[in-house]
Design an enzyme around this catalytic site. Sequence first.
Site, PDB file in Angstrom:
ATOM      1  N   HIS A  46      16.697   4.171   3.591  1.00 13.13           N
ATOM      2  CA  HIS A  46      17.737   4.474   4.566  1.00 13.13           C
ATOM      3  C   HIS A  46      19.084   4.374   3.877  1.00 13.13           C
ATOM      4  CE1 HIS A  46      19.857   4.654   8.389  1.00 13.13           C
ATOM      5  NE2 HIS A  46      20.661   3.725   7.885  1.00 13.13           N
TER       6      HIS A  46
ATOM      7  N   ASP B 248      18.883   1.119  21.474  1.00  8.30           N
ATOM      8  CA  ASP B 248      19.929   1.339  20.467  1.00  8.30           C
ATOM      9  C   ASP B 248      20.825   2.508  20.866  1.00  8.30           C
ATOM     10  OD1 ASP B 248      21.232   0.949  17.845  1.00  8.30           O
ATOM     11  OD2 ASP B 248      20.438   2.945  17.470  1.00  8.30           O
TER      12      ASP B 248
ATOM     13  N   ARG C  13      29.114   1.092  22.047  1.00  5.23           N
ATOM     14  CA  ARG C  13      29.913   0.585  20.915  1.00  5.23           C
ATOM     15  C   ARG C  13      30.923   1.633  20.462  1.00  5.23           C
ATOM     16  NH1 ARG C  13      25.570  -0.421  16.725  1.00  5.23           N
ATOM     17  NH2 ARG C  13      27.331  -0.849  15.365  1.00  5.23           N
TER      18      ARG C  13
ATOM     19  N   SER D  62      21.036  -2.458  14.688  1.00  4.85           N
ATOM     20  CA  SER D  62      20.845  -1.062  15.061  1.00  4.85           C
ATOM     21  C   SER D  62      19.985  -0.332  14.017  1.00  4.85           C
ATOM     22  CB  SER D  62      22.226  -0.407  15.193  1.00  4.85           C
ATOM     23  OG  SER D  62      22.131   0.980  15.242  1.00  4.85           O
TER      24      SER D  62
ATOM     25  N   LYS E 190      15.367   0.326  14.290  1.00  7.81           N
ATOM     26  CA  LYS E 190      14.733   1.644  14.208  1.00  7.81           C
ATOM     27  C   LYS E 190      13.772   1.717  13.016  1.00  7.81           C
ATOM     28  CE  LYS E 190      18.921   3.270  14.550  1.00  7.81           C
ATOM     29  NZ  LYS E 190      20.194   3.956  14.618  1.00  7.81           N
TER      30      LYS E 190
END
Length: 423
Positions: free
Chosen positions: A83, A162, A169, A184, A188
């Site tokens: 990621h 989320d 947010r 967050s 995931k």
Amino acid sequence: MTAAVDVIAAKRDGRSLDDDAITWMLRAYDRGEVADEQMSALLMAVFFNGLSARELRTWTATMIDSGERLDLGGLTRPTVDKHSTGGVGDKISLILAPLVAACGAAVPQLSGRGLGHTGGTLDKLETIPGWRATLTNAEVRDQLESVGAVICAAGAGLAPIDRKLYALRDVTGTVESIPLIASSIMSKKIAEGTGALVLDVKVGRGAFIKDHDRALELAATMVALGRDHGLATVAQLTNMDAPLGQTIGNAIEVAESIEVLRGGGPSDVRALTLALARTMLELTGLDVDPAERLDDGSAYEVYRAMIAAQGGDPDAALETSGLVSVVVAPRAGVVQRVDALDVGVAAWRLGAGRARKEDPVSAGAGVRCLVVAGDEVEVGQPLFELYADDEVHLERGRTTICDAVIIGDEPLDAAPLLFERIG
Ligand code: URA
């Protein structure tokens, strides 16, 4: 009986929240029983007072439990994902997923679309005619088994809370909180079911986090969360002061990724891809040299199979916008900086990015950088090529990019690509 106002007041006053209070508050918000204004107040209190490691573990676990968890157990290959926190010209996933699959792992890359000045992997792949981002969970599993790599849209079922929290947010000035970002991202990735994870935490001018110490703190927080949930996790801090590679856009980045998959392409893209691939392979215990799989064409073959498995034509021509403008050096000298943020914003204004998540993106718009920091240039030498679908976008891009390059007189050493590794 828990009351939202008590939870908010406790965090506002710097007290720690017990596990039941966190779980209750998040679940009640998910069910619509806690109002947006109350959750906004709690998010702001977390923004200022943080969450302890225990609080963050519970917060993240509750987010994961808000949805489904993909079961990737029983595949014949070890699973590992990467990621990135988002960068300009960051096309690494397009090369890395097939490359690591060509080395024997299964790579489930459940990705998102771009917002603001950083591009999204799905937006890039959607420029390939026929390619489909949405897969069922069964299709993800089948493709992991048959091809070894999947890049697709993260289903709405993964950590669905989320989405609600992120939207809140976004409009309450609470995005830039380390525990909220970490929970967050990690909720995931943990729900996705991968067995190992490498986090590319970008730091610098074009990154979401510009300060090195804060990036280190985010990296350490995410690594701890991953390990708490049984996920082998390593974070690599990487430099995002300058764009990655020469191209920033959608189709133009796919074309550059294919060059790297065929053994060529810009050296920074190749080097970062190989560094992340080595870390991913280390976590899976596979003793294979990824450079060999890039150079012998096997990564490119997996890329073609991955695109075809999702309906895409890997041989189809990629789009380029019809209008082209060249930006030239205003003076001779040495390029001191090619600013990732300015280039990213220019690509966005040319039409390659979106301001709101429902906006379309242009397949063919973007920027090609013709110089890097340290290059000597003559006056009038081309610095950038800009591509846009219409004059309005072209002019917007031109106005933004004129400050992206600084030319001086001092020679310059190449900046490092990789910083610290955590975990
Ligand atoms: N990316 C995410 O998925 N969540 C954040 O909070 C920030 C970046």
